[in-house]
Design a protein around this motif. Sequence first.
Motif, PDB file in Angstrom:
ATOM      1  N   PHE A 112       0.783  -1.240   0.000  1.00  0.00           N
ATOM      2  CA  PHE A 112       0.000   0.000   0.000  1.00  0.00           C
ATOM      3  C   PHE A 112       0.815   1.291   0.000  1.00  0.00           C
ATOM      4  CE2 PHE A 112      -2.654  -3.271   2.062  1.00  0.00           C
ATOM      5  CZ  PHE A 112      -3.703  -3.289   1.148  1.00  0.00           C
ATOM      6  N   SER A 113       2.125   1.225   0.058  1.00  0.00           N
ATOM      7  CA  SER A 113       2.923   2.458   0.070  1.00  0.00           C
ATOM      8  C   SER A 113       2.757   3.254  -1.219  1.00  0.00           C
ATOM      9  CB  SER A 113       4.404   2.135   0.306  1.00  0.00           C
ATOM     10  OG  SER A 113       4.897   1.269  -0.712  1.00  0.00           O
ATOM     11  N   TYR A 114       2.425   2.580  -2.322  1.00  0.00           N
ATOM     12  CA  TYR A 114       2.250   3.276  -3.604  1.00  0.00           C
ATOM     13  C   TYR A 114       1.113   4.299  -3.551  1.00  0.00           C
ATOM     14  CZ  TYR A 114      -2.058   0.715  -4.715  1.00  0.00           C
ATOM     15  OH  TYR A 114      -3.348   0.220  -4.697  1.00  0.00           O
ATOM     16  N   GLN A 115       0.173   4.126  -2.597  1.00  0.00           N
ATOM     17  CA  GLN A 115      -0.969   5.039  -2.512  1.00  0.00           C
ATOM     18  C   GLN A 115      -0.567   6.431  -2.044  1.00  0.00           C
ATOM     19  OE1 GLN A 115      -4.210   3.260  -0.305  1.00  0.00           O
ATOM     20  NE2 GLN A 115      -4.544   1.661  -1.836  1.00  0.00           N
ATOM     21  N   ILE A 116       0.666   6.585  -1.567  1.00  0.00           N
ATOM     22  CA  ILE A 116       1.174   7.920  -1.233  1.00  0.00           C
ATOM     23  C   ILE A 116       1.126   8.814  -2.472  1.00  0.00           C
ATOM     24  CG2 ILE A 116       3.228   9.213  -0.506  1.00  0.00           C
ATOM     25  CD1 ILE A 116       3.993   6.816   1.213  1.00  0.00           C
ATOM     26  N   VAL A 117       1.305   8.208  -3.633  1.00  0.00           N
ATOM     27  CA  VAL A 117       1.217   8.957  -4.893  1.00  0.00           C
ATOM     28  C   VAL A 117      -0.138   9.629  -5.019  1.00  0.00           C
ATOM     29  CG1 VAL A 117       1.271   8.765  -7.414  1.00  0.00           C
ATOM     30  CG2 VAL A 117       2.865   7.425  -6.027  1.00  0.00           C
ATOM     31  N   TYR A 118      -1.221   8.908  -4.630  1.00  0.00           N
ATOM     32  CA  TYR A 118      -2.563   9.470  -4.722  1.00  0.00           C
ATOM     33  C   TYR A 118      -2.763  10.618  -3.740  1.00  0.00           C
ATOM     34  CZ  TYR A 118      -3.558   5.128  -7.258  1.00  0.00           C
ATOM     35  OH  TYR A 118      -3.534   4.097  -8.155  1.00  0.00           O
ATOM     36  N   TYR A 160      -2.046  17.827  -5.034  1.00  0.00           N
ATOM     37  CA  TYR A 160      -1.386  19.059  -4.603  1.00  0.00           C
ATOM     38  C   TYR A 160      -0.295  19.516  -5.574  1.00  0.00           C
ATOM     39  CZ  TYR A 160      -3.769  17.852  -0.261  1.00  0.00           C
ATOM     40  OH  TYR A 160      -4.727  17.529   0.657  1.00  0.00           O
ATOM     41  N   ILE A 161       0.101  18.640  -6.462  1.00  0.00           N
ATOM     42  CA  ILE A 161       1.178  19.005  -7.395  1.00  0.00           C
ATOM     43  C   ILE A 161       0.730  18.953  -8.850  1.00  0.00           C
ATOM     44  CG2 ILE A 161       2.975  18.273  -5.788  1.00  0.00           C
ATOM     45  CD1 ILE A 161       3.299  15.710  -7.409  1.00  0.00           C
ATOM     46  N   GLY A 210      -6.826  11.204  -6.559  1.00  0.00           N
ATOM     47  CA  GLY A 210      -5.421  11.007  -6.924  1.00  0.00           C
ATOM     48  C   GLY A 210      -5.264  10.190  -8.186  1.00  0.00           C
ATOM     49  N   ARG A 211      -6.080   9.139  -8.310  1.00  0.00           N
ATOM     50  CA  ARG A 211      -6.034   8.322  -9.535  1.00  0.00           C
ATOM     51  C   ARG A 211      -6.338   9.179 -10.762  1.00  0.00           C
ATOM     52  NH1 ARG A 211      -9.606   4.044  -6.242  1.00  0.00           N
ATOM     53  NH2 ARG A 211      -7.966   2.621  -5.545  1.00  0.00           N
ATOM     54  N   MET A 212      -7.341  10.026 -10.626  1.00  0.00           N
ATOM     55  CA  MET A 212      -7.756  10.859 -11.749  1.00  0.00           C
ATOM     56  C   MET A 212      -6.639  11.820 -12.161  1.00  0.00           C
ATOM     57  SD  MET A 212     -10.407  11.456 -13.727  1.00  0.00           S
ATOM     58  CE  MET A 212     -11.268  12.736 -14.667  1.00  0.00           C
ATOM     59  N   ARG A 213      -5.944  12.391 -11.179  1.00  0.00           N
ATOM     60  CA  ARG A 213      -4.916  13.384 -11.489  1.00  0.00           C
ATOM     61  C   ARG A 213      -3.721  12.775 -12.223  1.00  0.00           C
ATOM     62  NH1 ARG A 213      -5.613  18.127  -8.373  1.00  0.00           N
ATOM     63  NH2 ARG A 213      -7.874  18.398  -8.257  1.00  0.00           N
TER      64      ARG A 213
END
Length: 420
Positions: A21-27, A32-33, A195-198
């Motif tokens: 689940f660490s990959y969800q940090i991307v979401y 914000y970026i 996050g997925r959408m961005r």
Amino acid sequence: MLVTITRVINWSILFAFIACFSYQIVYLIAPYIKKEKTHKPLQMHRYAVLIAARNEENVLGGLLDSIRAQNYPSELVDIYVVADNCTDTTAEIAYAHGAYVYERFNRVQIGKGYALKYLLDQISLSDNLEDYDGFFIFDADNLLDENYIKEMNMTFNDGYDAVTSYRNSKNFGDNWISHGYGLWFLHEAQFLNRGRMRIGNSCMVSGTGYMISRELIEKNDGWNFFLLTEDIEFTADCIANGVTIGYCERAEFYDEQPTRLSVSWHQRMRWVKGYFQVYKKYGRQLLSKVGKKGGFSCFDMLMSNLPAFILTMIATFAGLTLTILALLTAQDFTSALLCVGKFTVNTSAAMLVLGIYTTLTEWKHIHMAWYRKIGYMFTFPIYMLTYIPIAFMAMFKKVEWKPIAHGSRVTKTPIRTIAS
């Protein structure tokens, strides 16, 4: 010796959670970026709203009123209701609100998936399918923000074959159970789907409040998703076949959540069982596409929900087994028990952080007194921990779809006023 084994297991499970689940940090970071993309030139599409309702006379009128009150041309929106195995006045209420109504009586093929297939088949047989560009799917207890269809139309216009939306709750503050549901759905919407959408990943449908293009309906030859969680099945099918699901964060709707533990228990047990069914059906296909085009969405789908259930059950089972062994072999029972307790405490702490983050970021969307928002943050971990026995039971018990009685008669009064 047992204490050492317990610590090794706890650390192994912790690292497994991090790996999954660490990959969800991307979401979390992405909104914000990375700014939202500008919508394409506006085109007014024609829609059909599909509602599968079983004995929903208490709530259906409110949904139909909220559809009629949309800031979108009414001539471009038709409503279809399938009164599925109803014994009340659901069909009559739908007729009175100007909907196209079909009554279905089938005691063998039971569930929302079968009802949606029947409804779409009837529309197709009437040669009306091609009249619409897209199809909304709602549960009868939903209420729509007045700008819902207008906002969804703009996202759909960007080229998505499926679009999901912001799922809020109309009885958020009834008790710790309804609050647990509501907070998790806000987490799914704004922490995950936004996050997925961005970043261009496929989003995921959650139960209700989504739309599908006519082209995708025709490609799939109607609706053919009949597992216990037909929404997750539909999502997995889209992702496995390269269909990207969009997310419209400004399209807000309200859902009624269970307030009784027995009802919530069975519903979530059905969900967990449905997750197992979906992974059994699509797991190999999704796994084969990881590392290829669209592979990140496939990986995301594989990691969603089920690994957490499995790891939690492994941790619980291992902990209980080692504690019993400590008792039987007269070893350091207290130390073993403390090691097991650490997993529960760490899990609760993680859920508390998630609950606090979601509450603070979505504060304006949670319609209840401020002190209740704060208080219920501390019951959220309890709600999430109840998934442990639920997941165990789902593994070994036969689970069938059962209707949930809805009682909220909220109709025309703004939901923000009622919920506060």
